[in-house]
Design an enzyme around this catalytic site. Structure first.
Site, PDB file in Angstrom:
ATOM      1  N   ARG A 241       0.913  -1.151   0.000  1.00 46.26           N
ATOM      2  CA  ARG A 241       0.000   0.000   0.000  1.00 46.26           C
ATOM      3  C   ARG A 241       0.937   1.181   0.000  1.00 46.26           C
ATOM      4  NH1 ARG A 241      -2.393   4.258  -0.457  1.00 46.26           N
ATOM      5  NH2 ARG A 241      -4.343   4.819   0.608  1.00 46.26           N
TER       6      ARG A 241
ATOM      7  N   HIS B  72      -3.081  10.718   5.437  1.00 46.38           N
ATOM      8  CA  HIS B  72      -4.439  11.204   5.217  1.00 46.38           C
ATOM      9  C   HIS B  72      -4.884  12.073   6.384  1.00 46.38           C
ATOM     10  CE1 HIS B  72      -4.675   7.340   7.279  1.00 46.38           C
ATOM     11  NE2 HIS B  72      -4.381   6.722   6.144  1.00 46.38           N
TER      12      HIS B  72
ATOM     13  N   GLU C 217     -21.508   2.795  17.477  1.00 38.30           N
ATOM     14  CA  GLU C 217     -20.737   1.557  17.330  1.00 38.30           C
ATOM     15  C   GLU C 217     -20.635   1.186  15.856  1.00 38.30           C
ATOM     16  OE1 GLU C 217     -21.519  -3.183  17.824  1.00 38.30           O
ATOM     17  OE2 GLU C 217     -22.070  -1.953  19.550  1.00 38.30           O
TER      18      GLU C 217
ATOM     19  N   HIS D 149       3.007   6.830   6.263  1.00 40.72           N
ATOM     20  CA  HIS D 149       3.312   5.438   6.572  1.00 40.72           C
ATOM     21  C   HIS D 149       3.179   4.580   5.319  1.00 40.72           C
ATOM     22  CE1 HIS D 149      -1.008   6.164   7.219  1.00 40.72           C
ATOM     23  NE2 HIS D 149      -1.210   4.916   6.808  1.00 40.72           N
TER      24      HIS D 149
ATOM     25  N   HIS E 183     -24.236   1.847  23.896  1.00 40.49           N
ATOM     26  CA  HIS E 183     -23.018   2.579  24.255  1.00 40.49           C
ATOM     27  C   HIS E 183     -23.395   4.040  24.523  1.00 40.49           C
ATOM     28  CE1 HIS E 183     -20.675  -0.906  23.068  1.00 40.49           C
ATOM     29  NE2 HIS E 183     -21.416  -0.970  21.984  1.00 40.49           N
TER      30      HIS E 183
ATOM     31  N   HIS F 245     -27.636  -4.282  24.696  1.00 38.69           N
ATOM     32  CA  HIS F 245     -26.820  -3.249  25.326  1.00 38.69           C
ATOM     33  C   HIS F 245     -26.856  -1.987  24.475  1.00 38.69           C
ATOM     34  CE1 HIS F 245     -24.131  -4.847  22.229  1.00 38.69           C
ATOM     35  NE2 HIS F 245     -23.445  -3.724  22.321  1.00 38.69           N
TER      36      HIS F 245
ATOM     37  N   GLU G 182      -6.156   6.461  11.340  1.00 40.06           N
ATOM     38  CA  GLU G 182      -6.349   5.102  10.825  1.00 40.06           C
ATOM     39  C   GLU G 182      -6.101   4.069  11.924  1.00 40.06           C
ATOM     40  OE1 GLU G 182      -4.336   4.002   7.068  1.00 40.06           O
ATOM     41  OE2 GLU G 182      -3.318   2.458   8.248  1.00 40.06           O
TER      42      GLU G 182
ATOM     43  N   GLU H 294     -10.855   6.262   0.476  1.00 38.66           N
ATOM     44  CA  GLU H 294      -9.488   5.849   0.190  1.00 38.66           C
ATOM     45  C   GLU H 294      -8.933   6.520  -1.063  1.00 38.66           C
ATOM     46  OE1 GLU H 294      -9.441   1.679  -0.422  1.00 38.66           O
ATOM     47  OE2 GLU H 294     -10.854   1.728  -2.081  1.00 38.66           O
TER      48      GLU H 294
ATOM     49  N   HIS I 289     -29.218  -2.602  21.121  1.00 37.98           N
ATOM     50  CA  HIS I 289     -29.106  -3.663  20.128  1.00 37.98           C
ATOM     51  C   HIS I 289     -28.506  -4.898  20.782  1.00 37.98           C
ATOM     52  CE1 HIS I 289     -25.341  -1.363  20.110  1.00 37.98           C
ATOM     53  NE2 HIS I 289     -24.724  -2.484  19.766  1.00 37.98           N
TER      54      HIS I 289
END
Length: 455
Positions: A164, A169, A355, A212, A350, A348, A173, A234, A394
């Site tokens: 890659r 960016h 998520e 990187h 968050h 549950h 990441e 991307e 969910h």
């Protein structure tokens, strides 16, 4: 008054003298006026749509609110029926979609209204092919999943020796290796260098703007990248080949201290994924270090998550990685969850983050509940992305015959969730009974402990 009357008369006369409305010419491609509306000569098809042949899956005749999972995989002509709800569908249809999405075709009776679309199969994403058979990538972002605003994902494969391209960016990441192994390298803003080899189950993180590269080792590699921006693409990364292509060679010469002739063989820009010289076995041969030294271990860009033992639970296992153990990955918290066949990642939510979920293996389903009364059930398979907004409850149920493995990613400084069962079990029984009308026998079975994965 006279002028206004005259103008109106002229307009009406012009309309009266205008060409008549176009009449469809008589030719084999079109019908005629005789087919419009009622006519004693009209005929209709006598096709009987009630005579289609079908079978019902086990549990499909149960009350719709029970909502048992319906396995349509071996059903020839699955139908949108739950208990007394629904009816037959004579088509046209795509039976392949219906078989793998039973909760869309015949949703539980507890579904209501419309939530966000919480599912995206990466198999429907456009695949970007690398050069000379070096690999490929495909992505999920708000273009295909509009509600997933906090995070986006890229699934990438590099063949042995494939790169890659050197890049950076705007988004940060976070990545987990799905299979194989690769060598990652970076240089931070202080000139400190970093290099490491990572394998299946390991994690890396590169902050926004840190350049990187990634190169597959001898067995190739596939990894899932997660970015802290749902709009990430991307195609919008800063590539080394592009920066060299779009700066004057004279400027490059001055900047790097080499003659202009050094740039006569630059490649075409946008290498992206391309084949390269295999990395040396000894990583030290590529460990370049200047006067700034190496990135301190406490700020390392990799974490060997594969070596962290999972907590074994009743219905599977779970292990967590977040900034408490991997400090450089600020605001990236994740849980790798395994659910045994028939098991359940408990209901549950968050409280501080959406998520973003990636399904690595197996099949499962989840119902997302959005206040005040919307609920939608989705079916997931390996390679799918799920998305559950902050505080929307969910669960994830294993509906297959093998272990279900998935990754939950949060934008949070530590991993946390609220368990429905623990909340109900830790609240005064009188309050629960007055609110939900549960029996004393049921109340006596409630637990004050979070179970995370149950069977």
């Amino acid at each position: 008054m006279f002028k206004e009357t005259f103008y109106l008369s002229a307009i009406l006369a012009a309309i009266a003298n205008a060409a008549p409305a176009a009449v469809a010419p008589s030719n084999p491609l079109r019908g005629g006026e005789g087919l419009i509306g009622y006519s004693p000569s009209n005929t209709i098809s006598n096709e009987n749509t009630e005579s289609i042949s079908y079978q019902l899956a086990p549990s499909q005749t149960q009350d719709a609110d029970i909502g048992a999972y319906l396995d349509f995989s071996t059903i020839d002509n699955p139908q949108p029926i739950r208990g007394s709800l629904g009816g037959t569908d004579p088509g046209p249809r795509n039976l392949n979609y219906d078989r793998i999405n039973p909760d869309k075709l015949a949703p539980p009776g507890t579904d209501s209204g419309a939530t966000i679309n919480a599912q995206w199969p990466l198999g429907l994403s456009h695949t970007k092919l690398g050069k000379s058979g070096a690999g490929w990538s495909r992505q999920e972002n708000i273009d295909v999943m509009p509600a997933a605003t906090l995070m986006a994902g890229v699934d990438m494969r590099l063949e042995a020796g494939g790169y890659r391209e050197l890049h950076w960016h705007v988004a940060s990441e976070w990545s987990i290796v799905l299979n194989g192994s690769c060598r990652i390298q970076a240089v931070n803003e202080d000139g400190q260098t970093f290099i490491d080899d990572v394998g299946k189950g390991d994690v890396w993180f590169f902050p926004a703007g840190i350049p990187h590269s990634i190169q597959a080792l001898d067995d190739g590699v596939e990894f899932m990248l997660v970015f802290d921006d749902g709009d990430f693409s991307e195609d919008n990364t800063f590539l080394a080949s592009e920066i060299f292509a779009h700066n004057p060679k004279e400027v490059l010469s001055k900047d790097l201290g080499v003659p202009v002739s050094a740039f006569q063989d630059l490649p075409e820009p946008n290498l992206f994924i391309f084949p390269g010289t295999p990395a040396p076995k000894d990583i030290e041969e590529q460990n370049v270090t200047g006067s700034a030294g190496s990135v301190p271990k406490a700020e390392s860009y990799s974490y060997h998550f594969s070596e962290q033992p999972a907590e074994e639970l009743e219905g599977g296992s779970v292990k967590i990685i977040d900034p408490l153990s991997f400090p450089i990955a600020k605001d990236f918290s994740a849980a790798l969850v395994t659910v045994k066949p028939g098991g359940l990642r408990e209901i549950h939510w968050h409280p501080t983050s959406d998520e973003w979920t990636f399904f690595i293996q197996g099949q499962g389903r989840a119902t997302v509940f959005t206040p005040p009364s919307d609920a939608t059930t989705f079916d997931f398979m390996g390679g799918d992305v799920g998305y559950f907004p902050q505080s929307n409850s969910h669960y994830i149920e294993n509906t297959g015959s093998e272990d279900l493995i998935f990754l939950e990613v949060l934008q949070a400084d530590h991993f946390s969730d609220v368990s429905l069962a623990q909340w109900v079990g830790s609240t005064s029984k009188q309050i629960i009974q007055d609110t939900l009308n549960l029996s004393n026998e049921t109340l006596s079975k409630l637990s004050t402990e979070k179970k995370t994965v149950v069977l």
